[in-house]
Motif scaffolding. Structure first.
Motif: not given
Lengths: 113, 116
Positions: B88-116
């Motif tokens: 599962v792959y998640f995209c995330a973003a953080s404001p450029a300035y947050t006073g030292g804490a990484d306040r990440l906002t995550f997307g809901k995720g994409t499940q990647l399925i690989i077929q043979p």
């Protein structure tokens, strides 16, 4: 190797009971975080900490408390657990300063009956 | 309100084929952007990150992502996928300035399925 360890990995609790999820990190990172992961919501931030003695509210803090007694340890406390708190909880540590690089534990699956 | 959207809950790709996972963000200003991967029953691991500069950033295991300010996007790509990329792959973003804490906002995720 960075290491974040969570316990317990699995927990079944009753409604109204108290639950404590523990997290230990050996990275010497100042910042620690608690997230919950639910299908359809991704990860949501509950509480975080800048260092020992500090706790800050994240985006969904209601019904949760946090405690950071030391640099290494960060706990998430559910005083009165409810079924809506059934979820997978992840602890993470990070250097902060907007690096965006968080190191996650393997998760704690909590079921509240 | 700031948000990260991954429009595809699940993507299926044949082994050896190319891959693109989509991510759109909504932020005032330009945030810092990240892709994380979650293998089964594990915590998330950072794949790559974008702060500024060259809009194409390289990550681990042959992944890269391209930032587009005009499109508010940060799509993840790989030229040839392997069965071990299933996750599962998640995209995330953080404001450029947050006073030292990484306040990440995550997307809901994409499940990647690989077929043979």
């Amino acid at each position: 190797e960075a290491a974040v360890t969570q316990s317990p990995r699995n927990k079944v609790a009753v409604t109204g009971g108290k639950v404590t999820l523990s997290c230990n990190q050996t990275n010497n990172h100042n910042n620690m975080y608690w997230y919950r992961q639910d299908t359809g919501h991704g990860l949501r931030l509950i509480h975080y900490s800048y260092g020992a003695g500090s706790t800050e509210k994240g985006d969904i803090p209601d019904g949760y408390k946090a405690s950071r007694p030391s640099q290494e340890n960060f706990s998430l406390i559910l005083e009165l657990a409810t079924p809506s708190q059934t979820s997978v909880y992840f602890c993470a540590s990070g250097l902060g300063a907007n690096t965006g690089q968080l190191y996650f534990g393997e998760g704690s699956k909590l079921t509240v009956l | 309100a700031q948000s990260v959207t991954q429009p595809d809950a699940r993507v299926t790709v044949s082994e050896g084929a190319s891959l693109q996972l989509r991510c759109k963000y909504s932020y005032s200003g330009t945030p810092y952007l990240f892709w994380y991967v979650q293998y089964q029953r594990q915590g998330l691991q950072l794949l790559l990150k974008y702060y500024s500069g060259d809009p194409v950033v390289q990550g681990v295991n042959g992944f890269e992502a391209e930032f587009s300010k005009s499109d508010s996007s940060f799509h993840l790509r790989k030229a040839s996928v392997h069965w071990s990329d299933s996750a599962v792959y998640f995209c995330a973003a953080s404001p450029a300035y947050t006073g030292g804490a990484d306040r990440l906002t995550f997307g809901k995720g994409t499940q990647l399925i690989i077929q043979p």
